[in-house]
Design a protein around this motif. Structure first.
Motif, mmCIF file in Angstrom:
data_model
loop_
_atom_site.group_PDB
_atom_site.id
_atom_site.type_symbol
_atom_site.label_atom_id
_atom_site.label_comp_id
_atom_site.label_asym_id
_atom_site.label_seq_id
_atom_site.Cartn_x
_atom_site.Cartn_y
_atom_site.Cartn_z
ATOM 1 N N LEU A 1 -4.898 2.554 11.962
ATOM 2 C CA LEU A 1 -5.714 1.610 12.719
ATOM 3 C C LEU A 1 -6.296 2.254 13.974
ATOM 4 C CD1 LEU A 1 -6.778 -1.251 12.994
ATOM 5 C CD2 LEU A 1 -4.667 -1.885 14.161
ATOM 6 N N LEU B 1 -13.289 5.056 15.605
ATOM 7 C CA LEU B 1 -14.560 5.200 14.909
ATOM 8 C C LEU B 1 -15.487 4.024 15.218
ATOM 9 C CD1 LEU B 1 -13.319 6.501 11.429
ATOM 10 C CD2 LEU B 1 -14.547 7.790 13.185
ATOM 11 N N ALA B 2 -14.913 2.846 15.303
ATOM 12 C CA ALA B 2 -15.722 1.672 15.612
ATOM 13 C C ALA B 2 -16.324 1.796 17.015
ATOM 14 C CB ALA B 2 -14.872 0.413 15.503
ATOM 15 N N LEU C 1 -13.700 -3.803 9.721
ATOM 16 C CA LEU C 1 -13.269 -3.744 11.120
ATOM 17 C C LEU C 1 -14.380 -3.200 12.012
ATOM 18 C CD1 LEU C 1 -9.603 -2.422 10.755
ATOM 19 C CD2 LEU C 1 -10.356 -4.758 11.271
ATOM 20 N N LYS C 2 -15.084 -2.227 11.483
ATOM 21 C CA LYS C 2 -16.167 -1.629 12.273
ATOM 22 C C LYS C 2 -17.264 -2.659 12.542
ATOM 23 C CE LYS C 2 -18.512 1.591 10.207
ATOM 24 N NZ LYS C 2 -18.724 2.864 9.528
ATOM 25 N N PRO D 1 0.825 -1.211 0.000
ATOM 26 C CA PRO D 1 0.000 0.000 0.000
ATOM 27 C C PRO D 1 0.853 1.252 0.000
ATOM 28 C CG PRO D 1 -0.099 -1.127 2.119
ATOM 29 C CD PRO D 1 0.650 -2.020 1.201
ATOM 30 N N GLY E 1 -9.298 4.051 13.069
ATOM 31 C CA GLY E 1 -10.312 3.068 12.709
ATOM 32 C C GLY E 1 -10.984 2.469 13.942
ATOM 33 N N LEU E 2 -10.173 2.145 14.926
ATOM 34 C CA LEU E 2 -10.735 1.570 16.151
ATOM 35 C C LEU E 2 -11.577 2.608 16.903
ATOM 36 C CD1 LEU E 2 -7.655 -0.479 17.388
ATOM 37 C CD2 LEU E 2 -9.743 -1.355 16.343
ATOM 38 N N TYR F 1 -7.506 -5.101 -1.689
ATOM 39 C CA TYR F 1 -6.888 -4.500 -2.876
ATOM 40 C C TYR F 1 -6.947 -5.468 -4.060
ATOM 41 C CZ TYR F 1 -3.314 -2.612 -5.982
ATOM 42 O OH TYR F 1 -2.657 -2.140 -7.076
ATOM 43 N N VAL G 1 -11.829 -2.177 4.263
ATOM 44 C CA VAL G 1 -11.221 -2.759 5.459
ATOM 45 C C VAL G 1 -11.749 -2.030 6.709
ATOM 46 C CG1 VAL G 1 -9.061 -2.986 6.741
ATOM 47 C CG2 VAL G 1 -9.161 -3.585 4.319
ATOM 48 N N GLN G 2 -11.857 -0.715 6.605
ATOM 49 C CA GLN G 2 -12.387 0.052 7.729
ATOM 50 C C GLN G 2 -13.811 -0.401 8.064
ATOM 51 O OE1 GLN G 2 -11.114 2.433 9.839
ATOM 52 N NE2 GLN G 2 -13.107 2.117 10.805
ATOM 53 N N LEU G 3 -14.610 -0.560 7.023
ATOM 54 C CA LEU G 3 -15.988 -1.016 7.226
ATOM 55 C C LEU G 3 -16.005 -2.405 7.862
ATOM 56 C CD1 LEU G 3 -19.058 -0.750 6.749
ATOM 57 C CD2 LEU G 3 -18.685 -1.712 4.482
ATOM 58 N N PHE H 1 -2.129 2.522 7.072
ATOM 59 C CA PHE H 1 -3.519 2.443 7.529
ATOM 60 C C PHE H 1 -3.570 2.930 8.974
ATOM 61 C CE2 PHE H 1 -7.333 0.607 9.241
ATOM 62 C CZ PHE H 1 -8.217 0.534 8.183
ATOM 63 N N ASP I 1 -23.875 1.323 4.206
ATOM 64 C CA ASP I 1 -23.329 1.415 5.559
ATOM 65 C C ASP I 1 -24.057 2.458 6.395
ATOM 66 O OD1 ASP I 1 -21.513 0.705 7.555
ATOM 67 O OD2 ASP I 1 -20.318 2.474 7.117
ATOM 68 N N ASP J 1 -8.972 0.304 1.524
ATOM 69 C CA ASP J 1 -8.920 0.688 2.936
ATOM 70 C C ASP J 1 -10.297 1.088 3.462
ATOM 71 O OD1 ASP J 1 -6.300 0.069 3.089
ATOM 72 O OD2 ASP J 1 -5.541 2.116 3.065
ATOM 73 N N ARG K 1 -19.121 4.246 16.959
ATOM 74 C CA ARG K 1 -20.285 3.617 16.342
ATOM 75 C C ARG K 1 -21.008 2.710 17.331
ATOM 76 N NH1 ARG K 1 -21.259 3.033 11.120
ATOM 77 N NH2 ARG K 1 -23.281 2.135 10.656
ATOM 78 N N LEU L 1 -4.515 -6.981 9.682
ATOM 79 C CA LEU L 1 -4.577 -5.805 8.815
ATOM 80 C C LEU L 1 -3.791 -5.927 7.503
ATOM 81 C CD1 LEU L 1 -5.840 -3.026 8.630
ATOM 82 C CD2 LEU L 1 -3.820 -2.093 9.769
ATOM 83 N N HIS M 1 0.270 3.979 1.429
ATOM 84 C CA HIS M 1 0.134 4.783 2.647
ATOM 85 C C HIS M 1 -0.121 3.851 3.822
ATOM 86 C CE1 HIS M 1 -3.838 4.449 0.656
ATOM 87 N NE2 HIS M 1 -4.210 4.100 1.872
ATOM 88 N N ARG N 1 -5.824 -5.970 4.002
ATOM 89 C CA ARG N 1 -5.691 -4.874 3.030
ATOM 90 C C ARG N 1 -5.351 -5.422 1.645
ATOM 91 N NH1 ARG N 1 -1.820 -0.208 5.065
ATOM 92 N NH2 ARG N 1 -2.970 1.063 3.573
#
Lengths: 347, 181
Positions: free
Chosen positions: A23, A29-30, B42-43, A17, A26-27, B25, B38-40, A21, A95, B35, A33, B17, A19, B21
């Motif tokens: 994480l 935000l989860a 994980l959520k 990748p 991400g956590l 991809y 992946v975010q979705l 990620f 979503d 990503d 939620r 992760l 860039h 990813r």
């Protein structure tokens, strides 16, 4: 096969990748939620929560026969065949609707109950149950990321279905920014829905369309009919179609082996609303023909896609109303070959 | 969520992760979109973690979410996301082709396959999962996994110019043979 896999593994090793990620974000935000979900659930009454838990845990319809109140209600699957379908990936809600209600104070939708009932050019339409057991219509406009939902108890839904409207407050009322839809129960008298500008898009879904004349959608229909506008008889002597009023057919595209006409459907075959039809005639080694029709308002909204496959040849066309502009992403797949027609290359 | 569950989720997410990813991809061919998926995943996995943390392979759930999102999106008529170029050189210059293939990443190598086939290939051959595991993750029958695998490999054999020298004339690629035929 080993050689192929070896090359795939090498390609996989080269995939990194560009860039990092995030994480942690991400956590976070989860967790947010999850907290929002708990707040919504906590706001619902205790008895409803109990039902919701049963629905969410067992993915069962919220209508226990032992419940006298529920006995007055028909089952959702009796009212909409869509609820009997197995849920497929495309049936999953966007979503924005998963895990929380899009409308403050509304009940959460049951993820396992959602079914995609129709897809328009700009709007996707689902039905789903909310945790209170109501039947919901969900509209979502992916380009704008906006949506709307309305729910009705099954007993009320059985009588009149449910309508929902999606409008962009800053919109100009164009095709791209408004949609009003009506989810119709099975067995409803669909002949009665044509009033008040409703047009049936799918067996259980009608959309509100503008009151517009066919000649305003396709100005070619207002032009005098030329000899080449008349559809020829087939090689076997039959007519290409009897669904189109002879005097309304207009040639909109002609290539070496393909001709396409637009016209108006004969009145006895419509439900009171004028319908625009497109007819394609393909002649390679042999010949084949097909036609497709839709209510004028629907053609104004999305055009009319059609296709024909025969003898190893295929033709996919899209009848375009006047002034209809393809989005840049659509022009990657479709080529405008005439003022009212785009064609797609076979895959 | 209890602290120990939080910890176990964080550990699982960190461990899964990189592979997750690359799986995303491989299906969609766009790192940013991958990503997002992946975010979705994980959520959604976080929301269900209290129920699924004891599962033998919690990462399988994340892959199910990613695959469903990717496959679902491509079925929608409005979905016209830019596609990866399918432009492996058509000339039969074997050396040039080999160089091009040797520069491909996984998404480029899998371009031309349907999203579900891509998912099958990645899970089956890059993650070394069994047919039954792949079937479970993608919600399809084991027979479908086998058929999709077979079709995908046949396509990739042509696309990656992996030639069977017992059948192909030296220096003639598979696509060239097809055109000649």
């Amino acid at each position: 096969m080993d050689d192929v896999i070896e090359r795939l593994r090498a390609a996989d090793d080269r995939s990194s990748p560009p860039h990092v990620f995030d994480l942690d974000t991400g956590l976070r935000l989860a967790r947010v939620r999850a907290r929002r979900r708990r707040v919504i659930q906590g706001a619902v009454g205790v008895s409803t929560v109990a039902a919701a838990v049963a629905v969410a845990a067992g993915m069962v319809w919220p209508d226990d026969p032992s419940d006298s109140a529920a006995a007055d209600n028909p089952k959702p699957e009796q009212l909409l065949e869509a609820f009997t379908w197995e849920q497929k990936p495309q049936d999953e809600l966007p979503d924005a609707y998963v895990g929380e209600a899009s409308t403050p104070g509304a009940d959460e939708l049951v993820e396992s109950s959602s079914r995609l009932v129709a897809q328009g050019r700009h709007v996707d339409y689902w039905t789903a149950l909310d945790e209170a057991g109501n039947i919901c219509l969900v509209l979502y406009m992916p380009e704008h990321g906006t949506g709307a939902q309305e729910c009705r108890p099954p007993a009320a839904f059985a009588v009149e279905g449910v309508t929902a409207e999606l409008a962009d407050a800053e919109g100009d009322g164009s095709r791209e920014q408004n949609s009003e839809a009506w989810l119709i129960p099975d067995g409803y008298d669909v002949d009665a829905i044509s009033a008040d500008r409703w047009a049936l898009m799918m067996p259980n879904l009608a959309v509100r369309v503008p009151d517009i004349e066919p000649t305003e959608v396709l100005s070619v229909l207002a032009e005098p009919q030329r000899p080449e506008d008349r559809m020829p008889t087939l090689p076997d002597g039959r007519e290409i179609t009897r669904s189109i009023v002879d005097s309304t057919s207009r040639l909109v595209y002609r290539a070496e082996d393909v001709q396409v006409w637009a016209g108006l459907r004969t009145q006895e075959e419509t439900r009171g609303q004028p319908e625009i039809c497109v007819v394609v005639y393909m002649s390679h080694d042999s010949w084949a023909t097909a036609n497709s029709c839709a209510t004028t308002g629907l053609v104004w909204d999305s055009g009319l896609e059609f296709g024909l496959e025969a003898g190893g040849h295929e033709f996919h066309g899209w009848l375009l109303p006047d002034g209809f502009e393809l989005r840049p992403d659509e022009t990657q797949e479709w080529t405008v070959v005439a003022p009212n027609l785009a064609v797609r290359e076979p895959e | 969520m209890r602290a120990e569950l939080e910890d176990s989720f964080t550990r699982l997410a960190s461990a899964e992760l990189p592979r997750l990813r690359r799986f995303a991809y491989g299906i969609c061919g766009d790192w940013h979109r991958a990503d997002d998926m992946v975010q979705l995943a994980l959520k959604r996995m976080y929301l269900r973690w209290p129920r699924i943390h004891t599962a033998a392979d919690p990462g399988a759930y994340a892959r199910t979410v990613v695959a469903r999102v990717a496959i679902s999106e491509t079925r929608r008529p409005w979905w016209r996301r830019e596609r990866i170029s399918d432009a492996v050189p058509e000339v039969a210059a074997a050396d040039d082709v080999a160089v091009a293939v040797d520069r491909m990443d996984i998404a480029q190598a899998l371009s031309g396959l349907a999203p579900k086939q891509r998912a099958v290939v990645v899970l089956r051959f890059l993650e070394d999962r069994s047919v039954d595991e792949v079937a479970e993750i993608l919600g399809i029958a084991p027979g479908t996994v086998k058929r999709q695998s077979h079709d995908a490999i046949a396509h990739l054999r042509r696309r990656l110019h992996v030639t069977d020298h017992a059948q192909a004339a030296p220096g003639v690629s598979e696509p060239q043979k097809e055109r000649d035929a």
